[in-house]
Design a protein around this motif. Structure first.
Motif, PDB file in Angstrom:
ATOM      1  N   LYS A 222      40.691  35.246  48.881  1.00  0.00           N
ATOM      2  CA  LYS A 222      40.334  33.906  48.433  1.00  0.00           C
ATOM      3  C   LYS A 222      38.857  33.698  48.721  1.00  0.00           C
ATOM      4  O   LYS A 222      38.401  33.898  49.856  1.00  0.00           O
ATOM      5  N   ILE A 223      38.122  33.332  47.679  1.00  0.00           N
ATOM      6  CA  ILE A 223      36.681  33.133  47.782  1.00  0.00           C
ATOM      7  C   ILE A 223      36.388  31.679  47.440  1.00  0.00           C
ATOM      8  O   ILE A 223      36.801  31.187  46.387  1.00  0.00           O
ATOM      9  N   VAL A 224      35.683  31.015  48.337  1.00  0.00           N
ATOM     10  CA  VAL A 224      35.350  29.603  48.125  1.00  0.00           C
ATOM     11  C   VAL A 224      33.849  29.436  48.304  1.00  0.00           C
ATOM     12  O   VAL A 224      33.275  29.883  49.313  1.00  0.00           O
ATOM     13  N   VAL A 231      40.911  33.013  43.606  1.00  0.00           N
ATOM     14  CA  VAL A 231      41.836  33.931  44.279  1.00  0.00           C
ATOM     15  C   VAL A 231      41.959  35.184  43.428  1.00  0.00           C
ATOM     16  O   VAL A 231      42.087  35.110  42.201  1.00  0.00           O
ATOM     17  N   ILE A 232      41.880  36.344  44.088  1.00  0.00           N
ATOM     18  CA  ILE A 232      42.059  37.649  43.443  1.00  0.00           C
ATOM     19  C   ILE A 232      43.263  38.305  44.099  1.00  0.00           C
ATOM     20  O   ILE A 232      43.266  38.532  45.309  1.00  0.00           O
ATOM     21  N   ALA A 243      50.997  32.389  45.966  1.00  0.00           N
ATOM     22  CA  ALA A 243      51.184  31.070  45.351  1.00  0.00           C
ATOM     23  C   ALA A 243      50.590  29.980  46.234  1.00  0.00           C
ATOM     24  O   ALA A 243      49.919  29.055  45.754  1.00  0.00           O
ATOM     25  N   GLU A 244      50.803  30.108  47.523  1.00  0.00           N
ATOM     26  CA  GLU A 244      50.253  29.126  48.469  1.00  0.00           C
ATOM     27  C   GLU A 244      48.727  29.165  48.483  1.00  0.00           C
ATOM     28  O   GLU A 244      48.064  28.115  48.426  1.00  0.00           O
ATOM     29  N   LYS A 245      48.140  30.358  48.574  1.00  0.00           N
ATOM     30  CA  LYS A 245      46.687  30.491  48.622  1.00  0.00           C
ATOM     31  C   LYS A 245      46.033  30.045  47.312  1.00  0.00           C
ATOM     32  O   LYS A 245      44.867  29.626  47.300  1.00  0.00           O
TER      33      LYS A 245
END
Length: 334
Positions: A222-224, A231-232, A243-245
């Motif tokens: 996850k990249i923010v 998300v990758i 699904a949550e991430k």
């Protein structure tokens, strides 16, 4: 005599058809040719102000699989943020695709020796084949060695790659060639543990466990940034954690296998793929839970079905925006 002449006519006819076919193929490829610079040396100390002010973008370098594909390079996704390129996986062809994208979209950080960082989701060969090429293309001009994050085993891979290039390094360092950085061929590797693995100003990269069957550990990311959430999935079977991430993210890049294509496989391969990959109907279920702004399919296995069929399979069960990525597609926030 008549028989000989007929054979000659048939041979000449076939040869003429082949020439016409070749000519047609050449004309067709020229129509889609892109005029790009060739063999340029680039170096820079810091990103430009333009790069620093640009919005975060994602360049899909490769969307392919272990199966050779004339249209798709191996899996690799580049996140471009404030003048740096962060690659997620480095499948076969990623370096050439990065070079094309550097000029096609005017992204200096995608010049191979300018790429700073790679994050490997797992250590299957189709995700790592271009790691050596990336680390060692113009290594003597690198400001800093390539940084690589990967699961347990990454140190073994980076050591083997460094050993492989050591003879080349000796030739260049001890020879007449100017070498700006004699340590540039060495990879700096870091073993991933779940959680935050990189923070640079407003860029955060988080690794989380994926379910790639007996290939463990395997990770998604996850990249923010200040303007984009991504998300990758990496390679994974259906995962509630993904699904949550992915809940509400701007861009969800997820692997997929066509359900109808999978059914064309032998029972043994159906069992295998069901345990390590996400089928189209399972991905639709995940997307309904996560509700990303865009669901982007990559690293797709189609097994002889029309590639568009996987979109139909998902759209039959999911109403959100879904895109089948092509190599060199670019995505930004809304």
């Amino acid at each position: 005599m008549f028989i000989i002449n007929m054979k000659a006519i048939l041979i000449l006819t076939a040869f003429a058809s082949m020439l016409i076919s070749c000519k047609t193929s050449t004309t067709s490829s020229r129509e889609f040719a892109i005029s790009l610079p060739s063999a340029r040396i680039e170096s820079r100390e810091i990103p430009s102000q333009r790069e620093m002010l640009a919005k975060t973008k994602v360049v899909v370098l490769g969307t392919g699989t272990p199966i050779p594909d004339a249209h798709r390079a191996g899996p690799s996704i580049a996140v471009i943020h404030k003048g740096n390129a962060y690659l997620f996986d480095a499948g076969a062809g990623a370096v050439r695709q990065a070079t094309i994208a550097r000029y096609l979209y005017d992204i200096p950080s995608l010049y191979p020796s300018q790429i700073c960082c790679v994050f490997l989701s797992h250590l299957h060969s189709d995700h790592t084949l271009d790691l050596s090429e990336l680390a060692h293309t113009l290594w003597w001009r690198r400001s800093n060695p390539l940084l690589v994050w990967g699961p347990e085993g990454i140190s073994r891979i980076s050591k083997a790659i460094t050993d492989m290039i050591a003879i080349d390094a000796d030739f260049r360092i001890k020879g007449l060639q100017p070498v700006a950085n004699s340590q540039g061929f060495k990879i700096t590797d870091r073993t991933i543990e779940p959680g935050l693995i990189l923070q640079r100003d407003d860029l955060r990269v988080e690794a989380f466990l994926a379910n790639h069957g007996d290939i463990s550990p395997a990770y998604g990311f996850k990249i923010v940034t200040d303007d984009l959430s991504i998300v990758i999935s990496g390679d994974t079977a259906y995962s509630d954690l993904i699904a949550e991430k992915s809940a509400g993210v701007d861009l969800l890049f997820h692997e997929v296998i066509s359900r109808s294509g999978l059914q064309r496989n032998s029972p043994a391969f159906q069992r295998y793929h069901n345990s390590v990959h996400t089928t189209s109907d399972e991905l639709a279920r995940l997307a309904n839970l996560a509700q990303p702004k865009k669901l982007i399919l990559y690293h797709g296995l189609f097994y002889g079905t029309n590639e568009g069929a996987v979109l139909d399979e998902i759209r039959a069960l999911y109403d959100g925006e879904v895109i089948l990525a092509k190599d060199l597609d670019v995505f930004r926030g809304e």
